[in-house]
Design a protein around this motif. Structure first.
Motif, PDB file in Angstrom:
ATOM      1  N   GLU A  56     -48.222   3.539   6.434  1.00  0.00           N
ATOM      2  CA  GLU A  56     -48.519   3.026   5.373  1.00  0.00           C
ATOM      3  C   GLU A  56     -48.125   1.561   5.440  1.00  0.00           C
ATOM      4  N   SER A  57     -48.719   0.701   4.937  1.00  0.00           N
ATOM      5  CA  SER A  57     -48.196  -0.693   4.579  1.00  0.00           C
ATOM      6  C   SER A  57     -47.025  -1.094   4.124  1.00  0.00           C
ATOM      7  N   VAL A  58     -46.629  -0.047   3.204  1.00  0.00           N
ATOM      8  CA  VAL A  58     -45.249  -0.143   2.676  1.00  0.00           C
ATOM      9  C   VAL A  58     -44.142   0.429   3.537  1.00  0.00           C
ATOM     10  N   ASN A  59     -44.444   0.814   4.607  1.00  0.00           N
ATOM     11  CA  ASN A  59     -43.599   1.704   5.504  1.00  0.00           C
ATOM     12  C   ASN A  59     -44.151   1.369   7.143  1.00  0.00           C
ATOM     13  N   PRO A  60     -44.080   0.138   7.630  1.00  0.00           N
ATOM     14  CA  PRO A  60     -44.871   0.104   8.828  1.00  0.00           C
ATOM     15  C   PRO A  60     -44.053   0.310   9.904  1.00  0.00           C
ATOM     16  N   ASN A  61     -42.563   0.596   9.927  1.00  0.00           N
ATOM     17  CA  ASN A  61     -41.736   0.715  10.826  1.00  0.00           C
ATOM     18  C   ASN A  61     -41.468   2.291  11.003  1.00  0.00           C
ATOM     19  N   THR A  62     -41.911   2.966  11.956  1.00  0.00           N
ATOM     20  CA  THR A  62     -41.911   4.522  11.746  1.00  0.00           C
ATOM     21  C   THR A  62     -40.543   4.929  12.234  1.00  0.00           C
ATOM     22  N   LEU A  63     -39.594   4.175  12.767  1.00  0.00           N
ATOM     23  CA  LEU A  63     -38.301   4.593  13.514  1.00  0.00           C
ATOM     24  C   LEU A  63     -37.425   4.401  12.312  1.00  0.00           C
ATOM     25  N   ARG A  64     -37.399   3.775  11.200  1.00  0.00           N
ATOM     26  CA  ARG A  64     -36.466   3.510  10.346  1.00  0.00           C
ATOM     27  C   ARG A  64     -36.258   4.643   9.465  1.00  0.00           C
ATOM     28  N   GLU A  65     -35.160   4.964   8.868  1.00  0.00           N
ATOM     29  CA  GLU A  65     -34.906   6.023   7.813  1.00  0.00           C
ATOM     30  C   GLU A  65     -36.182   6.118   7.251  1.00  0.00           C
ATOM     31  N   ASP A  66     -36.473   7.381   6.851  1.00  0.00           N
ATOM     32  CA  ASP A  66     -37.569   7.632   6.108  1.00  0.00           C
ATOM     33  C   ASP A  66     -37.462   8.387   4.662  1.00  0.00           C
ATOM     34  N   PRO A  67     -38.006   8.119   3.793  1.00  0.00           N
ATOM     35  CA  PRO A  67     -37.829   8.508   2.503  1.00  0.00           C
ATOM     36  C   PRO A  67     -38.862   9.974   2.240  1.00  0.00           C
ATOM     37  N   TYR A  68     -39.287  10.464   3.162  1.00  0.00           N
ATOM     38  CA  TYR A  68     -40.237  11.620   3.078  1.00  0.00           C
ATOM     39  C   TYR A  68     -39.704  12.933   3.144  1.00  0.00           C
ATOM     40  N   GLY A  69     -38.481  12.975   3.489  1.00  0.00           N
ATOM     41  CA  GLY A  69     -37.761  14.387   3.611  1.00  0.00           C
ATOM     42  C   GLY A  69     -38.413  15.185   4.638  1.00  0.00           C
ATOM     43  N   MET A  70     -38.374  14.666   6.108  1.00  0.00           N
ATOM     44  CA  MET A  70     -39.410  15.008   6.926  1.00  0.00           C
ATOM     45  C   MET A  70     -38.471  15.984   7.956  1.00  0.00           C
ATOM     46  N   VAL A  71     -37.257  16.317   7.730  1.00  0.00           N
ATOM     47  CA  VAL A  71     -36.299  17.057   8.367  1.00  0.00           C
ATOM     48  C   VAL A  71     -36.610  18.630   7.907  1.00  0.00           C
ATOM     49  N   PRO A  72     -36.711  18.709   6.433  1.00  0.00           N
ATOM     50  CA  PRO A  72     -37.381  20.099   6.073  1.00  0.00           C
ATOM     51  C   PRO A  72     -38.704  20.674   6.375  1.00  0.00           C
ATOM     52  N   MET A  73     -39.667  19.616   6.949  1.00  0.00           N
ATOM     53  CA  MET A  73     -40.811  19.920   7.331  1.00  0.00           C
ATOM     54  C   MET A  73     -40.638  20.305   8.762  1.00  0.00           C
ATOM     55  N   ALA A  74     -39.932  19.556   9.492  1.00  0.00           N
ATOM     56  CA  ALA A  74     -39.733  19.961  10.734  1.00  0.00           C
ATOM     57  C   ALA A  74     -39.157  21.353  11.024  1.00  0.00           C
ATOM     58  N   GLY A  75     -38.166  21.613  10.368  1.00  0.00           N
ATOM     59  CA  GLY A  75     -37.596  23.014  10.091  1.00  0.00           C
ATOM     60  C   GLY A  75     -38.898  23.979   9.722  1.00  0.00           C
ATOM     61  N   LEU A  76     -39.718  23.782   8.899  1.00  0.00           N
ATOM     62  CA  LEU A  76     -40.667  24.646   8.632  1.00  0.00           C
ATOM     63  C   LEU A  76     -41.733  25.152   9.966  1.00  0.00           C
ATOM     64  N   LEU A  77     -42.089  23.735  10.637  1.00  0.00           N
ATOM     65  CA  LEU A  77     -42.857  23.900  11.691  1.00  0.00           C
ATOM     66  C   LEU A  77     -42.073  24.965  12.780  1.00  0.00           C
ATOM     67  N   VAL A  78     -40.604  24.665  12.956  1.00  0.00           N
ATOM     68  CA  VAL A  78     -40.021  25.538  14.084  1.00  0.00           C
ATOM     69  C   VAL A  78     -39.993  27.044  13.469  1.00  0.00           C
ATOM     70  N   GLU A  79     -39.694  27.238  11.890  1.00  0.00           N
ATOM     71  CA  GLU A  79     -39.559  28.489  11.571  1.00  0.00           C
ATOM     72  C   GLU A  79     -41.091  29.173  11.720  1.00  0.00           C
ATOM     73  N   GLU A  80     -41.998  28.584  11.520  1.00  0.00           N
ATOM     74  CA  GLU A  80     -43.442  29.244  11.846  1.00  0.00           C
ATOM     75  C   GLU A  80     -43.616  29.409  13.035  1.00  0.00           C
ATOM     76  N   TYR A  81     -43.445  28.641  13.928  1.00  0.00           N
ATOM     77  CA  TYR A  81     -43.739  28.695  15.259  1.00  0.00           C
ATOM     78  C   TYR A  81     -43.184  29.855  15.796  1.00  0.00           C
ATOM     79  N   ASN A  82     -41.643  30.016  15.699  1.00  0.00           N
ATOM     80  CA  ASN A  82     -40.887  31.141  16.340  1.00  0.00           C
ATOM     81  C   ASN A  82     -41.194  32.323  15.295  1.00  0.00           C
ATOM     82  N   GLN A  83     -41.980  32.369  14.428  1.00  0.00           N
ATOM     83  CA  GLN A  83     -42.218  33.609  13.300  1.00  0.00           C
ATOM     84  C   GLN A  83     -41.034  34.211  12.892  1.00  0.00           C
TER      85      GLN A  83
END
Length: 232
Positions: free
Chosen positions: A51-78
């Motif tokens: 988004e325009s308010v967050n153009p740098n995808t490498l900076r610390e994000d405010p979206y709480g993506m770590v839990p989402m990444a954990g959900l992806l791993v959990e679902e993939y590993n069943q």
């Protein structure tokens, strides 16, 4: 036991030495003749919305993506949880596996106190077939991407606010892992020699114990005979 006594013992029990040598040779033929395996390791990084308010995808994000990444791993590993090791540098082939996949969060802590502070998924694939490794790596990356898309569809996330994934590196690098024949041979020689010495000493002690048990009744009989003679 001195070195000379050990050499004499080895010569006297030559048949034990021969058996141990044949077993060591058999183990060497099996281990040194093993075909190589192929391995790849890469990361799937979860990126924030572009988004325009967050153009740098490498900076610390405010979206709480770590839990989402954990959900992806959990679902993939069943629900199956990969073992936490003392270091994150462990590999599948280093653990003795020649076929399999591993999808886990990048742990910057340790096996007793895992810490997941980055939305980074570690993926490893090992197989005797190099093409199979490439296919599995591509499939895993696509599966994780599809899981993310489905999760965001279910939450009704608009297109401009959607997370995305990125492979690092972008191209799968497949390594041939064949090990070191010299180290394997040296380890087998050391192991075989140690087992030979232990086996020879064990056989010698067993033989002496049996001889002592056979001599015990004879010695008792002689003692009884001497006692009868003394009584006369």
């Amino acid at each position: 036991m001195t070195a000379l006594e050990l050499v004499v013992l080895l010569l006297r029990r030559w048949y034990v030495v021969a058996v141990c040598a044949l077993m060591t040779l058999g183990g060497a033929l099996v281990l040194l003749d093993r075909p190589p395996v192929y391995f790849t390791q890469f990361e799937v990084v979860l990126l924030p919305p572009k988004e325009s308010v967050n153009p740098n995808t490498l900076r610390e994000d405010p979206y709480g993506m770590v839990p989402m990444a954990g959900l992806l791993v959990e679902e993939y590993n069943q629900g199956r949880h990969p073992l936490n090791m003392s270091t994150t540098e462990t590999t599948l082939y280093g653990e003795g596996l020649d076929q399999g996949v591993r999808v886990r969060m990048r742990n910057v802590g340790n096996q007793w106190l895992p810490v997941y502070n980055h939305p980074v998924i570690d993926v490893q694939v090992v197989d005797p077939d190099a093409s199979r490794v490439e296919e599995e790596a591509a499939r895993i990356a696509q599966d994780l991407d599809r899981i993310l898309e489905r999760r965001q569809d279910e939450l009704g996330v608009r297109e401009t606010s959607r997370m995305s994934t990125e492979m690092a590196p972008e191209d799968v690098v497949v390594q041939e892992i064949s090990g070191s024949r010299g180290r394997t041979a040296g380890g087998l020689a050391l192991l075989g020699g140690s087992l030979t010495v232990v086996a020879v000493i064990w056989v010698e002690r067993l033989s002496r114990a049996r001889a002592a048990r056979r001599a015990l009744p004879l010695e008792r009989g002689r003692a009884a005979e001497r006692e009868l003679i003394s009584q006369r």
